[in-house]
Write an enzyme that holds these catalytic residues in place. Structure first.
Site, short mmCIF file in Angstrom:
data_model
loop_
_atom_site.label_atom_id
_atom_site.label_comp_id
_atom_site.label_asym_id
_atom_site.label_seq_id
_atom_site.Cartn_x
_atom_site.Cartn_y
_atom_site.Cartn_z
N SER A 4 15.59 20.81 -27.86
CA SER A 4 15.04 19.46 -27.89
C SER A 4 14.55 19.13 -26.49
O SER A 4 14.98 19.77 -25.52
CB SER A 4 16.14 18.47 -28.29
OG SER A 4 15.80 17.14 -27.93
N TYR A 64 24.11 14.18 -28.41
CA TYR A 64 22.99 15.05 -28.83
C TYR A 64 22.43 15.80 -27.62
O TYR A 64 22.20 17.01 -27.67
CB TYR A 64 21.93 14.16 -29.46
CG TYR A 64 20.72 14.86 -30.04
CD1 TYR A 64 19.55 14.98 -29.30
CD2 TYR A 64 20.74 15.36 -31.33
CE1 TYR A 64 18.43 15.60 -29.83
CE2 TYR A 64 19.62 15.98 -31.87
CZ TYR A 64 18.47 16.09 -31.11
OH TYR A 64 17.35 16.71 -31.64
C1 GCO Z 1 15.84 10.12 -29.93
C2 GCO Z 1 15.11 11.16 -30.76
C3 GCO Z 1 15.10 12.51 -30.05
C4 GCO Z 1 14.24 13.44 -30.89
C5 GCO Z 1 14.09 14.82 -30.36
C6 GCO Z 1 13.45 14.85 -29.02
O1 GCO Z 1 16.56 9.29 -30.50
O2 GCO Z 1 15.65 10.15 -28.69
O3 GCO Z 1 15.73 11.30 -32.03
O4 GCO Z 1 16.39 12.96 -29.87
O5 GCO Z 1 14.81 13.55 -32.15
O6 GCO Z 1 15.31 15.49 -30.32
O7 GCO Z 1 13.29 16.21 -28.67
#
Ligand code: GCO
Length: 263
Positions: free
Chosen positions: A147, A160
């Site tokens: 990501s 995440y």
């Molecule tokens: C957020 C988004 C990101 C994207 C993606 C970016 O809330 O910032 O969901 O996390 O999904 O992963 O690369």
């Protein structure tokens, strides 16, 4: 010659979390390049069956397997089933992932651990068991879906970002350990894409929507199909000497500090 370089005829690609969104788009790209698709889903048989019907409606050769990529016993069982029923897995795309948007100070440890488990531990579990066959055959391709949060933080996506940052380094370590077996392990780092995952921060005039469009040199959100080229490249002969790289498909957002909003 060029076409042969990007030809996946005769190859089997296992894509996790490919019943919808980015996973489905990448799988369609691999299928259109000739791969036989093995589609993993975890939520429901009905959703998986529906997705397989969508692949078949596109004349793609696709098979569905319902299992939880975080459950090692189930992963071992289903990889054995796939190798017996479909054939050797040439390409593994670790795409399955979740996100929970909560300020870190408010986040339950259990939620943090769940994000790490799905987004970081499951690519390890899947790769550990798929790579055994690839090592035997002295060839294989593994693609971890990272990501832009593998590089940058953002309010509320701390778990995440930690998982996707870890997945970047896990990709490099897999490349380090398995390169000698002619296995190439790389990552794809999507920028901001129009999917169900980003819908909450994109629709209804959400301020984040304008922010991303301003911040991205391409001036738009990515469309799932924008990932197909990178997925095909990292699955084919064309990337046989590419290892441990993360290809950011992000419209240029990581290349720039951005510009003042009143410019
Ligand atoms: C957020 C988004 C990101 C994207 C993606 C970016 O809330 O910032 O969901 O996390 O999904 O992963 O690369």
């Amino acid at each position: 010659m060029a076409l042969k370089l990007f030809d996946l005829k005769g190859k089997i690609a296992l894509v996790t979390g490919a019943t919808h969104g980015l996973g489905q788009a990448m799988a369609i790209g691999l299928g259109r390049a000739g791969a036989t698709l093995v589609i993993n889903g975890a939520s429901s048989q009905a959703k998986l069956d529906n997705a397989i019907a969508e692949y078949k409606a596109l004349d793609l050769n696709a098979y569905g397997y319902l299992f939880d990529v975080t459950d090692e016993v189930s992963v071992i069982k289903n990889i054995k089933r796939i190798e017996h029923e479909i054939g050797d897995i040439d390409i593994l795309v670790n795409n399955a992932g979740i996100i929970k948007r909560t300020p870190l100070e408010d986040m339950d440890v259990s939620d943090f651990e769940q994000v790490i488990k799905v987004d970081l531990v499951s690519p390890f579990i899947m790769s550990k068991h798929v790579v055994k066959g690839m090592i035997k055959r002295k060839k294989g391709k593994i693609i971890n879906i990272c990501s832009m949060m593998s590089e940058l933080g953002r309010d509320t996506v701390g778990a995440y970002a930690a998982a996707k940052g870890g997945l970047k380094m896990l990709t490099r370590n897999m490349a380090t350990e398995w390169g000698k077996y002619n296995i190439q392990v790389n990552g794809i780092g999507p920028g901001y894409f129009a999917t169900s995952q980003t819908a909450p921060v994109r629709v209804g005039g959400h301020p984040f929507n304008e922010f991303i469009i301003d911040r991205t040199p391409a001036g738009r959100w990515g469309e799932p199909e924008d990932l197909q080229g990178a997925a095909i490249f990292l699955s084919t002969k064309a990337s046989d000497f590419v290892n441990g790289q993360i290809i950011y498909v992000d419209g240029g957002i990581l290349a720039t500090i951005g510009k003042p909003s009143n410019e």
